[in-house]
Scaffold this active site. Sequence first.
Site, PDB file in Angstrom:
ATOM      1  N   ASN A 105       0.831  -1.209   0.000  1.00 36.90           N
ATOM      2  CA  ASN A 105       0.000   0.000   0.000  1.00 36.90           C
ATOM      3  C   ASN A 105       0.862   1.254   0.000  1.00 36.90           C
ATOM      4  O   ASN A 105       1.917   1.307   0.644  1.00 36.90           O
ATOM      5  CB  ASN A 105      -0.997  -0.008   1.158  1.00 36.90           C
ATOM      6  CG  ASN A 105      -0.387  -0.251   2.514  1.00 36.90           C
ATOM      7  OD1 ASN A 105       0.622  -0.929   2.650  1.00 36.90           O
ATOM      8  ND2 ASN A 105      -0.993   0.301   3.549  1.00 36.90           N
ATOM      9  N   VAL A 106       0.408   2.262  -0.722  1.00 38.31           N
ATOM     10  CA  VAL A 106       1.115   3.535  -0.855  1.00 38.31           C
ATOM     11  C   VAL A 106       0.137   4.636  -0.451  1.00 38.31           C
ATOM     12  O   VAL A 106      -0.830   4.903  -1.178  1.00 38.31           O
ATOM     13  CB  VAL A 106       1.621   3.748  -2.298  1.00 38.31           C
ATOM     14  CG1 VAL A 106       2.370   5.081  -2.405  1.00 38.31           C
ATOM     15  CG2 VAL A 106       2.530   2.607  -2.718  1.00 38.31           C
ATOM     16  N   GLU A 107       0.372   5.222   0.722  1.00 43.88           N
ATOM     17  CA  GLU A 107      -0.567   6.210   1.258  1.00 43.88           C
ATOM     18  C   GLU A 107      -0.225   7.626   0.787  1.00 43.88           C
ATOM     19  O   GLU A 107       0.826   7.862   0.182  1.00 43.88           O
ATOM     20  CB  GLU A 107      -0.584   6.119   2.790  1.00 43.88           C
ATOM     21  CG  GLU A 107      -1.079   4.750   3.230  1.00 43.88           C
ATOM     22  CD  GLU A 107      -1.395   4.643   4.702  1.00 43.88           C
ATOM     23  OE1 GLU A 107      -0.909   5.480   5.492  1.00 43.88           O
ATOM     24  OE2 GLU A 107      -2.136   3.704   5.065  1.00 43.88           O
ATOM     25  N   ASN A 108      -1.136   8.556   1.099  1.00 44.57           N
ATOM     26  CA  ASN A 108      -0.984   9.940   0.650  1.00 44.57           C
ATOM     27  C   ASN A 108      -1.549  10.871   1.705  1.00 44.57           C
ATOM     28  O   ASN A 108      -2.533  10.529   2.380  1.00 44.57           O
ATOM     29  CB  ASN A 108      -1.760  10.116  -0.669  1.00 44.57           C
ATOM     30  CG  ASN A 108      -1.403  11.396  -1.371  1.00 44.57           C
ATOM     31  OD1 ASN A 108      -1.913  12.464  -1.040  1.00 44.57           O
ATOM     32  ND2 ASN A 108      -0.504  11.311  -2.331  1.00 44.57           N
ATOM     33  N   ALA A 109      -0.944  12.058   1.843  1.00 42.42           N
ATOM     34  CA  ALA A 109      -1.421  13.057   2.800  1.00 42.42           C
ATOM     35  C   ALA A 109      -2.881  13.400   2.530  1.00 42.42           C
ATOM     36  O   ALA A 109      -3.629  13.746   3.446  1.00 42.42           O
ATOM     37  CB  ALA A 109      -0.555  14.307   2.717  1.00 42.42           C
ATOM     38  N   SER A 110      -3.283  13.305   1.287  1.00 45.68           N
ATOM     39  CA  SER A 110      -4.700  13.429   0.941  1.00 45.68           C
ATOM     40  C   SER A 110      -5.245  11.992   0.949  1.00 45.68           C
ATOM     41  O   SER A 110      -5.101  11.246  -0.025  1.00 45.68           O
ATOM     42  CB  SER A 110      -4.834  14.076  -0.436  1.00 45.68           C
ATOM     43  OG  SER A 110      -6.186  14.083  -0.811  1.00 45.68           O
ATOM     44  N   GLU A 128      -2.913  -4.397  -3.315  1.00 47.04           N
ATOM     45  CA  GLU A 128      -3.367  -5.254  -4.417  1.00 47.04           C
ATOM     46  C   GLU A 128      -3.345  -4.483  -5.733  1.00 47.04           C
ATOM     47  O   GLU A 128      -2.925  -5.001  -6.780  1.00 47.04           O
ATOM     48  CB  GLU A 128      -4.800  -5.744  -4.158  1.00 47.04           C
ATOM     49  CG  GLU A 128      -4.951  -6.618  -2.926  1.00 47.04           C
ATOM     50  CD  GLU A 128      -5.232  -5.830  -1.642  1.00 47.04           C
ATOM     51  OE1 GLU A 128      -4.757  -4.671  -1.518  1.00 47.04           O
ATOM     52  OE2 GLU A 128      -5.918  -6.378  -0.762  1.00 47.04           O
ATOM     53  N   CYS A 159     -10.105  -5.034   0.001  1.00 45.77           N
ATOM     54  CA  CYS A 159     -11.243  -4.115   0.087  1.00 45.77           C
ATOM     55  C   CYS A 159     -12.120  -4.242  -1.161  1.00 45.77           C
ATOM     56  O   CYS A 159     -11.721  -4.855  -2.161  1.00 45.77           O
ATOM     57  CB  CYS A 159     -10.750  -2.675   0.255  1.00 45.77           C
ATOM     58  SG  CYS A 159     -10.204  -1.893  -1.276  1.00 45.77           S
ATOM     59  N   CYS A 217     -10.570  -3.127  -4.446  1.00 46.78           N
ATOM     60  CA  CYS A 217      -9.557  -4.075  -4.946  1.00 46.78           C
ATOM     61  C   CYS A 217     -10.193  -5.333  -5.516  1.00 46.78           C
ATOM     62  O   CYS A 217      -9.718  -5.883  -6.511  1.00 46.78           O
ATOM     63  CB  CYS A 217      -8.567  -4.435  -3.843  1.00 46.78           C
ATOM     64  SG  CYS A 217      -7.459  -3.066  -3.500  1.00 46.78           S
TER      65      CYS A 217
HETATM   66  N1  THU Z   1      -5.296  -1.442   2.329  1.00 49.27           N
HETATM   67  C1  THU Z   1      -4.731  -2.223   1.372  1.00 49.27           C
HETATM   68  O1  THU Z   1      -3.581  -2.014   0.971  1.00 49.27           O
HETATM   69  N2  THU Z   1      -5.470  -3.239   0.854  1.00 49.27           N
HETATM   70  C2  THU Z   1      -6.755  -3.519   1.223  1.00 49.27           C
HETATM   71  O2  THU Z   1      -7.387  -4.350   0.590  1.00 49.27           O
HETATM   72  C3  THU Z   1      -7.342  -2.841   2.388  1.00 49.27           C
HETATM   73  C4  THU Z   1      -6.639  -1.603   2.833  1.00 49.27           C
HETATM   74  C5  THU Z   1      -4.501  -0.321   2.883  1.00 49.27           C
HETATM   75  C6  THU Z   1      -4.980   1.040   2.494  1.00 49.27           C
HETATM   76  C7  THU Z   1      -4.428   1.901   3.637  1.00 49.27           C
HETATM   77  O3  THU Z   1      -3.101   2.258   3.325  1.00 49.27           O
HETATM   78  C8  THU Z   1      -4.399   0.964   4.822  1.00 49.27           C
HETATM   79  O4  THU Z   1      -4.531  -0.359   4.297  1.00 49.27           O
HETATM   80  C9  THU Z   1      -5.493   1.223   5.833  1.00 49.27           C
HETATM   81  O5  THU Z   1      -6.730   1.271   5.217  1.00 49.27           O
END
Ligand code: THU
Length: 181
Positions: free
Chosen positions: A87-92, A100, A131, A134
């Site tokens: 997973n690659v998060e963002n400030a937004s 996935e 999720c 995904c």
């Molecule tokens: N996340 C995933 O990478 N895959 C999923 O199927 C569920 C959620 C990540 C998104 C976010 O960076 C973190 O988990 C918390 O939601």
Amino acid sequence: MAPPAPPILNGHSETVIAQTCQTYNLTPSEFAQLRDRAVAAKATSYSPYSKFRVGAVLLSTGKVNNAAVTGERSSSSSEGTYTPGANVENASYPVTTCAERVAFGRAITEGHRGFKAVAVATDISPAASPCGMCRQFIREFCELSMPILMFDKDENFSVLRLEDLLPLSFGPDQMGIEGAA
Ligand code: THU
């Protein structure tokens, strides 16, 4: 009524692995690679906001003939190709991309097709499942019978087929194309 939660299986038991492999048409070596690579992919997560690391890996056995494909980062062997993602998060926050979709984006643009299994690993127990967004993303590229292995913090796992995670789904066939499975 919602289906019952899938059982939590021992991810290091040879007997459990052998049974799982028979049901889902995997070899024990493929299972071990999927487990170890999904767990390892968690370390590449960029998740400073949630601190929730997710690793994913895709096993594929096909490739499109795409001359433009360069700079591949997946690992291929005679057995198949393993494409990782995290997973690659963002400030937004909503801009965040799940593990996935990072893995599928990489695999598809590298030309990989014919996905045999997807594995996802998190630091919680019971294991997290992909999720909704995904699940739909995966639906574009995979057979409904493809297994999705979900590993928990102890490397124990649950496994379901895509069609169990996304029943009555909408896909390329409804749009009149064959799709990329
Ligand atoms: N996340 C995933 O990478 N895959 C999923 O199927 C569920 C959620 C990540 C998104 C976010 O960076 C973190 O988990 C918390 O939601």
